[in-house]
Write a protein that holds these residues in place. Structure first.
Motif, PDB file in Angstrom:
ATOM      1  N   THR A  70      56.254  43.642  34.275  1.00 31.82           N
ATOM      2  CA  THR A  70      57.690  43.418  34.152  1.00 31.82           C
ATOM      3  C   THR A  70      58.123  44.143  32.889  1.00 31.82           C
ATOM      4  O   THR A  70      57.479  44.009  31.846  1.00 31.82           O
ATOM      5  CB  THR A  70      58.014  41.917  34.040  1.00 31.82           C
ATOM      6  OG1 THR A  70      57.500  41.257  35.208  1.00 31.82           O
ATOM      7  CG2 THR A  70      59.516  41.679  33.939  1.00 31.82           C
TER       8      THR A  70
ATOM      9  N   HIS B 219      65.296  37.805  37.599  1.00 35.63           N
ATOM     10  CA  HIS B 219      64.923  38.659  36.468  1.00 35.63           C
ATOM     11  C   HIS B 219      65.738  38.324  35.214  1.00 35.63           C
ATOM     12  O   HIS B 219      65.352  38.693  34.110  1.00 35.63           O
ATOM     13  CB  HIS B 219      65.146  40.136  36.793  1.00 35.63           C
ATOM     14  CG  HIS B 219      64.174  40.702  37.774  1.00 35.63           C
ATOM     15  ND1 HIS B 219      62.798  40.671  37.600  1.00 35.63           N
ATOM     16  CD2 HIS B 219      64.370  41.329  38.961  1.00 35.63           C
ATOM     17  CE1 HIS B 219      62.210  41.250  38.616  1.00 35.63           C
ATOM     18  NE2 HIS B 219      63.139  41.656  39.458  1.00 35.63           N
TER      19      HIS B 219
ATOM     20  N   ARG C  14      61.523  45.450  30.324  1.00 37.18           N
ATOM     21  CA  ARG C  14      62.917  45.251  29.910  1.00 37.18           C
ATOM     22  C   ARG C  14      63.343  46.472  29.121  1.00 37.18           C
ATOM     23  O   ARG C  14      62.662  46.895  28.189  1.00 37.18           O
ATOM     24  CB  ARG C  14      63.049  43.999  29.049  1.00 37.18           C
ATOM     25  CG  ARG C  14      64.483  43.720  28.601  1.00 37.18           C
ATOM     26  CD  ARG C  14      64.631  42.370  27.907  1.00 37.18           C
ATOM     27  NE  ARG C  14      63.630  42.128  26.895  1.00 37.18           N
ATOM     28  CZ  ARG C  14      63.757  42.469  25.609  1.00 37.18           C
ATOM     29  NH1 ARG C  14      64.836  43.068  25.179  1.00 37.18           N
ATOM     30  NH2 ARG C  14      62.793  42.200  24.744  1.00 37.18           N
TER      31      ARG C  14
ATOM     32  N   SER D 158      63.043  44.883  35.315  1.00 31.69           N
ATOM     33  CA  SER D 158      62.510  45.230  36.624  1.00 31.69           C
ATOM     34  C   SER D 158      60.997  45.027  36.626  1.00 31.69           C
ATOM     35  O   SER D 158      60.378  44.881  35.576  1.00 31.69           O
ATOM     36  CB  SER D 158      62.832  46.688  36.962  1.00 31.69           C
ATOM     37  OG  SER D 158      62.471  46.971  38.295  1.00 31.69           O
ATOM     38  N   THR D 159      60.427  45.028  37.811  1.00 35.09           N
ATOM     39  CA  THR D 159      58.976  44.955  37.951  1.00 35.09           C
ATOM     40  C   THR D 159      58.472  46.272  38.535  1.00 35.09           C
ATOM     41  O   THR D 159      59.166  46.912  39.330  1.00 35.09           O
ATOM     42  CB  THR D 159      58.550  43.787  38.863  1.00 35.09           C
ATOM     43  OG1 THR D 159      59.218  43.915  40.120  1.00 35.09           O
ATOM     44  CG2 THR D 159      58.903  42.450  38.240  1.00 35.09           C
TER      45      THR D 159
END
Length: 186
Positions: free
Chosen positions: A74, A133, A76, A18-19
């Motif tokens: 960003t 993504h 993870r 996600s950002t």
């Protein structure tokens, strides 16, 4: 493991990406701490003003200056954790001692589960901004597929926490079959 925490409504499981927009000084400090330690930080949900027990440790994979001047990162998700103890520092940043929970074991998709995987693939095709993504999606790993479905379905916080606490993907798989198979029959 001691981690700075970022409480959000965002539900991210291992492998999830996600950002985030960073603008508060305490979260700028969180980013600096995460980059310096290489251990990342914790994403955790909250109900009212209470932190939920389970969260995901994330690492920063990219960052940039946004047009509005804020920092865009960003992240993870690497693994899940349970919060053992937490406290708030002077600047409002929440810190916690955590224990890592084992990730779900990658599992080959069975014939009976193929609709869940193909349904997620169709969703990725319909929403390319989300699919972007995941340049290397793993639609052949049932644990990965279950985690991506759980991240996007509109579930309550308690449900999300319950799934996060599970040691494998079987409960999620059963739940997804009940929800998605029923939807496919319509």
């Amino acid at each position: 493991m001691q981690l700075p925490l970022f409480p959000l409504k965002l539900y991210l499981l291992p492998g999830g990406i996600s950002t985030l927009r960073i603008f508060e000084p305490r979260y700028v400090r969180l980013v600096k701490m995460a980059m310096a330690s290489n251990e990342g930080f914790g994403l955790c949900m909250q109900t009212d003003d209470n932190l939920c027990h389970f969260g995901s440790r994330v690492v920063i994979t990219d960052f940039d200056q946004m047009p509005d001047g804020f920092l865009g990162i960003t992240v993870r998700a690497i693994d899940k954790f349970v919060i053992n103890q937490h406290w708030t520092e002077d600047d409002g940043l929440i810190m916690a001692t955590t224990s890592i929970i084992p990730n779900w074991t990658p599992t080959e998709i069975k014939y009976i589960d193929r609709d869940l995987s193909s349904g997620l693939q169709m969703l990725f095709e319909e929403y390319p901004e989300h699919a972007a993504h995941y340049p290397q999606p793993d639609f052949e790993d049932m644990a990965w597929v279950c985690q991506r479905w759980l991240e996007i379905l509109p579930l309550g916080t308690e449900q999300k926490q319950w799934f996060m606490s599970r040691s494998d993907h079987k409960a999620a798989l059963s739940f997804l079959h009940s929800v998605i198979d029923e939807e496919l029959k319509k």
